[in-house]
Write a protein that holds these residues in place. Sequence first.
Motif, PDB file in Angstrom:
ATOM      1  N   LEU A 134      -5.724  10.392   0.799  1.00  0.00           N
ATOM      2  CA  LEU A 134      -3.989   9.752   0.547  1.00  0.00           C
ATOM      3  C   LEU A 134      -3.432  11.093  -0.288  1.00  0.00           C
ATOM      4  CD1 LEU A 134      -4.188   6.748   2.093  1.00  0.00           C
ATOM      5  CD2 LEU A 134      -3.593   8.341   3.407  1.00  0.00           C
ATOM      6  N   LEU A 135      -3.645  10.774  -2.117  1.00  0.00           N
ATOM      7  CA  LEU A 135      -3.256  11.043  -3.042  1.00  0.00           C
ATOM      8  C   LEU A 135      -2.962  12.409  -2.588  1.00  0.00           C
ATOM      9  CD1 LEU A 135      -4.761   8.833  -5.742  1.00  0.00           C
ATOM     10  CD2 LEU A 135      -1.859   8.660  -4.842  1.00  0.00           C
ATOM     11  N   GLY A 136      -4.273  13.472  -2.359  1.00  0.00           N
ATOM     12  CA  GLY A 136      -3.954  14.628  -2.120  1.00  0.00           C
ATOM     13  C   GLY A 136      -3.159  14.869  -1.095  1.00  0.00           C
ATOM     14  N   VAL A 137      -2.644  14.155   0.556  1.00  0.00           N
ATOM     15  CA  VAL A 137      -2.390  14.646   0.944  1.00  0.00           C
ATOM     16  C   VAL A 137      -0.093  15.054   0.746  1.00  0.00           C
ATOM     17  CG1 VAL A 137      -1.457  14.434   2.927  1.00  0.00           C
ATOM     18  CG2 VAL A 137      -3.383  13.884   3.334  1.00  0.00           C
ATOM     19  N   LEU A 138      -0.021  14.055   0.225  1.00  0.00           N
ATOM     20  CA  LEU A 138       0.698  13.493  -1.033  1.00  0.00           C
ATOM     21  C   LEU A 138       1.284  14.539  -1.496  1.00  0.00           C
ATOM     22  CD1 LEU A 138       1.326   9.485  -0.766  1.00  0.00           C
ATOM     23  CD2 LEU A 138       2.766  10.901   0.178  1.00  0.00           C
ATOM     24  N   ALA A 139       0.909  14.655  -2.823  1.00  0.00           N
ATOM     25  CA  ALA A 139       0.611  16.083  -3.559  1.00  0.00           C
ATOM     26  C   ALA A 139       1.168  17.423  -2.863  1.00  0.00           C
ATOM     27  CB  ALA A 139      -0.893  16.417  -4.881  1.00  0.00           C
ATOM     28  N   ASN A 140       1.442  17.226  -1.942  1.00  0.00           N
ATOM     29  CA  ASN A 140       1.388  18.487  -1.249  1.00  0.00           C
ATOM     30  C   ASN A 140       2.135  18.174  -0.061  1.00  0.00           C
ATOM     31  OD1 ASN A 140      -1.282  20.159  -2.511  1.00  0.00           O
ATOM     32  ND2 ASN A 140      -2.116  19.049  -1.189  1.00  0.00           N
ATOM     33  N   LEU A 158      -6.811   1.501  -4.797  1.00  0.00           N
ATOM     34  CA  LEU A 158      -8.548   0.188  -4.314  1.00  0.00           C
ATOM     35  C   LEU A 158      -8.729  -0.828  -4.353  1.00  0.00           C
ATOM     36  CD1 LEU A 158     -10.047   2.825  -6.593  1.00  0.00           C
ATOM     37  CD2 LEU A 158     -10.033   2.487  -4.815  1.00  0.00           C
ATOM     38  N   GLU A 159      -7.408  -1.685  -4.818  1.00  0.00           N
ATOM     39  CA  GLU A 159      -7.412  -3.282  -4.987  1.00  0.00           C
ATOM     40  C   GLU A 159      -7.032  -3.572  -3.690  1.00  0.00           C
ATOM     41  OE1 GLU A 159      -5.702  -4.133  -9.174  1.00  0.00           O
ATOM     42  OE2 GLU A 159      -4.391  -4.229  -7.940  1.00  0.00           O
ATOM     43  N   LEU A 160      -6.441  -2.841  -2.563  1.00  0.00           N
ATOM     44  CA  LEU A 160      -5.793  -2.704  -1.320  1.00  0.00           C
ATOM     45  C   LEU A 160      -6.890  -2.522  -0.514  1.00  0.00           C
ATOM     46  CD1 LEU A 160      -2.253  -2.524  -1.864  1.00  0.00           C
ATOM     47  CD2 LEU A 160      -3.562  -4.319  -1.220  1.00  0.00           C
ATOM     48  N   LEU A 161      -7.191  -1.392  -0.688  1.00  0.00           N
ATOM     49  CA  LEU A 161      -8.868  -1.293   1.114  1.00  0.00           C
ATOM     50  C   LEU A 161     -10.333  -2.109   0.603  1.00  0.00           C
ATOM     51  CD1 LEU A 161      -7.327   2.888   0.171  1.00  0.00           C
ATOM     52  CD2 LEU A 161      -7.130   1.558   1.813  1.00  0.00           C
ATOM     53  N   ALA A 162     -10.805  -1.869   1.805  1.00  0.00           N
ATOM     54  CA  ALA A 162     -11.852  -3.254   2.149  1.00  0.00           C
ATOM     55  C   ALA A 162     -12.989  -1.591   1.258  1.00  0.00           C
ATOM     56  CB  ALA A 162     -11.599  -3.463   3.040  1.00  0.00           C
ATOM     57  N   PRO A 163     -13.786  -2.451   0.361  1.00  0.00           N
ATOM     58  CA  PRO A 163     -14.550  -1.201  -0.288  1.00  0.00           C
ATOM     59  C   PRO A 163     -15.250  -0.034   1.100  1.00  0.00           C
ATOM     60  CG  PRO A 163     -15.053  -3.295  -0.763  1.00  0.00           C
ATOM     61  CD  PRO A 163     -14.084  -3.256  -0.415  1.00  0.00           C
ATOM     62  N   SER A 164     -15.090  -0.761   2.086  1.00  0.00           N
ATOM     63  CA  SER A 164     -15.998   0.096   3.568  1.00  0.00           C
ATOM     64  C   SER A 164     -14.690   0.146   4.069  1.00  0.00           C
ATOM     65  CB  SER A 164     -17.136  -1.703   4.618  1.00  0.00           C
ATOM     66  OG  SER A 164     -16.102  -1.888   4.927  1.00  0.00           O
ATOM     67  N   VAL A 165     -13.287   0.494   3.661  1.00  0.00           N
ATOM     68  CA  VAL A 165     -12.309   0.886   4.527  1.00  0.00           C
ATOM     69  C   VAL A 165     -12.728   2.626   4.913  1.00  0.00           C
ATOM     70  CG1 VAL A 165     -11.383   2.234   2.778  1.00  0.00           C
ATOM     71  CG2 VAL A 165      -9.958   1.971   4.360  1.00  0.00           C
ATOM     72  N   THR A 166     -12.367   3.027   6.701  1.00  0.00           N
ATOM     73  CA  THR A 166     -12.413   4.066   6.779  1.00  0.00           C
ATOM     74  C   THR A 166     -11.303   4.424   8.145  1.00  0.00           C
ATOM     75  OG1 THR A 166     -14.537   3.624   8.182  1.00  0.00           O
ATOM     76  CG2 THR A 166     -13.738   5.311   8.883  1.00  0.00           C
ATOM     77  N   ALA A 167     -10.755   5.531   7.738  1.00  0.00           N
ATOM     78  CA  ALA A 167      -9.844   6.261   7.786  1.00  0.00           C
ATOM     79  C   ALA A 167      -9.778   7.144   9.182  1.00  0.00           C
ATOM     80  CB  ALA A 167      -9.357   7.117   6.675  1.00  0.00           C
ATOM     81  N   PHE A 178       0.686  -1.533   0.057  1.00  0.00           N
ATOM     82  CA  PHE A 178      -0.248   0.060   0.025  1.00  0.00           C
ATOM     83  C   PHE A 178       0.459   1.090   0.256  1.00  0.00           C
ATOM     84  CE2 PHE A 178      -2.992   3.378   2.510  1.00  0.00           C
ATOM     85  CZ  PHE A 178      -3.683   3.073   1.113  1.00  0.00           C
ATOM     86  N   LEU A 179       1.980   0.892   0.826  1.00  0.00           N
ATOM     87  CA  LEU A 179       2.821   1.789   0.825  1.00  0.00           C
ATOM     88  C   LEU A 179       3.408   2.618  -0.450  1.00  0.00           C
ATOM     89  CD1 LEU A 179       4.609   5.120   2.261  1.00  0.00           C
ATOM     90  CD2 LEU A 179       5.963   2.920   2.542  1.00  0.00           C
ATOM     91  N   ALA A 180       3.979   1.350  -1.261  1.00  0.00           N
ATOM     92  CA  ALA A 180       4.676   1.493  -2.708  1.00  0.00           C
ATOM     93  C   ALA A 180       3.538   2.421  -3.987  1.00  0.00           C
ATOM     94  CB  ALA A 180       4.888   0.283  -3.098  1.00  0.00           C
ATOM     95  N   ALA A 181       2.051   2.089  -3.445  1.00  0.00           N
ATOM     96  CA  ALA A 181       1.028   2.590  -4.692  1.00  0.00           C
ATOM     97  C   ALA A 181       1.010   3.706  -4.189  1.00  0.00           C
ATOM     98  CB  ALA A 181      -0.552   1.098  -4.018  1.00  0.00           C
ATOM     99  N   CYS A 182       0.641   4.102  -2.362  1.00  0.00           N
ATOM    100  CA  CYS A 182       0.841   5.218  -2.261  1.00  0.00           C
ATOM    101  C   CYS A 182       1.537   6.394  -3.091  1.00  0.00           C
ATOM    102  CB  CYS A 182       0.743   5.638  -1.129  1.00  0.00           C
ATOM    103  SG  CYS A 182      -1.196   5.437  -0.150  1.00  0.00           S
ATOM    104  N   LEU A 183       2.887   5.964  -2.973  1.00  0.00           N
ATOM    105  CA  LEU A 183       3.982   6.811  -3.149  1.00  0.00           C
ATOM    106  C   LEU A 183       3.824   6.704  -4.618  1.00  0.00           C
ATOM    107  CD1 LEU A 183       7.179   5.672  -0.364  1.00  0.00           C
ATOM    108  CD2 LEU A 183       5.536   8.089  -1.054  1.00  0.00           C
ATOM    109  N   GLY A 184       4.202   6.073  -5.272  1.00  0.00           N
ATOM    110  CA  GLY A 184       3.971   6.042  -7.089  1.00  0.00           C
ATOM    111  C   GLY A 184       2.675   6.363  -7.687  1.00  0.00           C
ATOM    112  N   GLY A 185       1.133   6.842  -6.436  1.00  0.00           N
ATOM    113  CA  GLY A 185       0.140   7.066  -7.059  1.00  0.00           C
ATOM    114  C   GLY A 185      -0.036   6.552  -7.834  1.00  0.00           C
ATOM    115  N   ASP A 186      -0.359   5.234  -7.638  1.00  0.00           N
ATOM    116  CA  ASP A 186      -1.264   4.433  -8.124  1.00  0.00           C
ATOM    117  C   ASP A 186      -2.668   4.350  -8.006  1.00  0.00           C
ATOM    118  OD1 ASP A 186      -2.277   1.653  -9.500  1.00  0.00           O
ATOM    119  OD2 ASP A 186      -0.422   0.334  -9.049  1.00  0.00           O
ATOM    120  N   LEU A 187      -3.316   4.798  -7.954  1.00  0.00           N
ATOM    121  CA  LEU A 187      -4.857   4.744  -7.511  1.00  0.00           C
ATOM    122  C   LEU A 187      -5.473   2.998  -8.014  1.00  0.00           C
ATOM    123  CD1 LEU A 187      -7.377   6.358  -6.276  1.00  0.00           C
ATOM    124  CD2 LEU A 187      -8.328   7.091  -8.318  1.00  0.00           C
TER     125      LEU A 187
END
Length: 301
Positions: free
Chosen positions: A234-240, A200-209, A187-196
Amino acid sequence: MSDEAPQPGPAGPDRLDVFEAHRRMLFGIAYRMLGSVADAEDLVQDSWLRWSQVTARVDNPGAFLARTVTNLALNRLSSAAVQREAYVGPWLPEPLVTAPGAAEEVEMAESVSYAMMVVLESLSPLERAVFVLKEVFGFSYPEIGEALERSEASVRQVGHRAKSHVQARRPRFDAPAEVRRQVTDEFLAACLGGDLNRMLELLAPSVTAWSDGGGRVKAAIRPIDGADKVARFLLGVLANQPLEGMRVHDVDVNGRPGLLIDAAGQVDSVVVLEIEDGRIGELRILRNPDKLTHLRPGGPA
């Protein structure tokens, strides 16, 4: 509860040894009660001061010390309640961060997992005290009643209510450590790579953050529900966030795989992921700098 530690008489020379034999228990009670590493350490020190001033023989040092730290924690919680009412955004417990797979954390992992700490926060202070003393440290209801100056029947009733509450909300995340670490790293690699799509594959549909900034740093002030919203947040946070100078370290958070993030030479955040069936069901981000002061860049040595 049996207690095999030495029993000091007045000003006995083994008084410090007896206290040290119970230090882990005292910290464990205080941390589970308060959800704060720094406050728990303060209460352990206060317990030592009380213990060092006792002149009479103590037949059961463990019970005496547990009673002392529990009542100190209850007093501390009465003032903390006011502060939490004015807290900005979600309030999350301070994380216990250790090196991955630290042997001394194996025993601790189940009873003080981060998800369990969140459940304990939903109990009243009295319920938390009775639950921690009974279910985690094995004190009897008569001992707990004496410690809290309540009848055995009263604390038994509180204990049953607290246990039912915890069982109804008990963390359902039971993935093996290796699965937790694999999903966390992917999940970290996907976040840093911007791989939406991979996120989404790694997040459960009902995930809460949840994101805890305490009004000190930028963070979401409400829980975020749903895989798409969480991923885009998360992608928005990383973009900033300038990635140059940012370092991410594998750590264990309360005995489970997690992440510690440094930025500009300071601890920026601690991330805890809860995994169910190979997907992330809950995600918690600790960013309030007041809750990270006990940590250092790079994580534990």
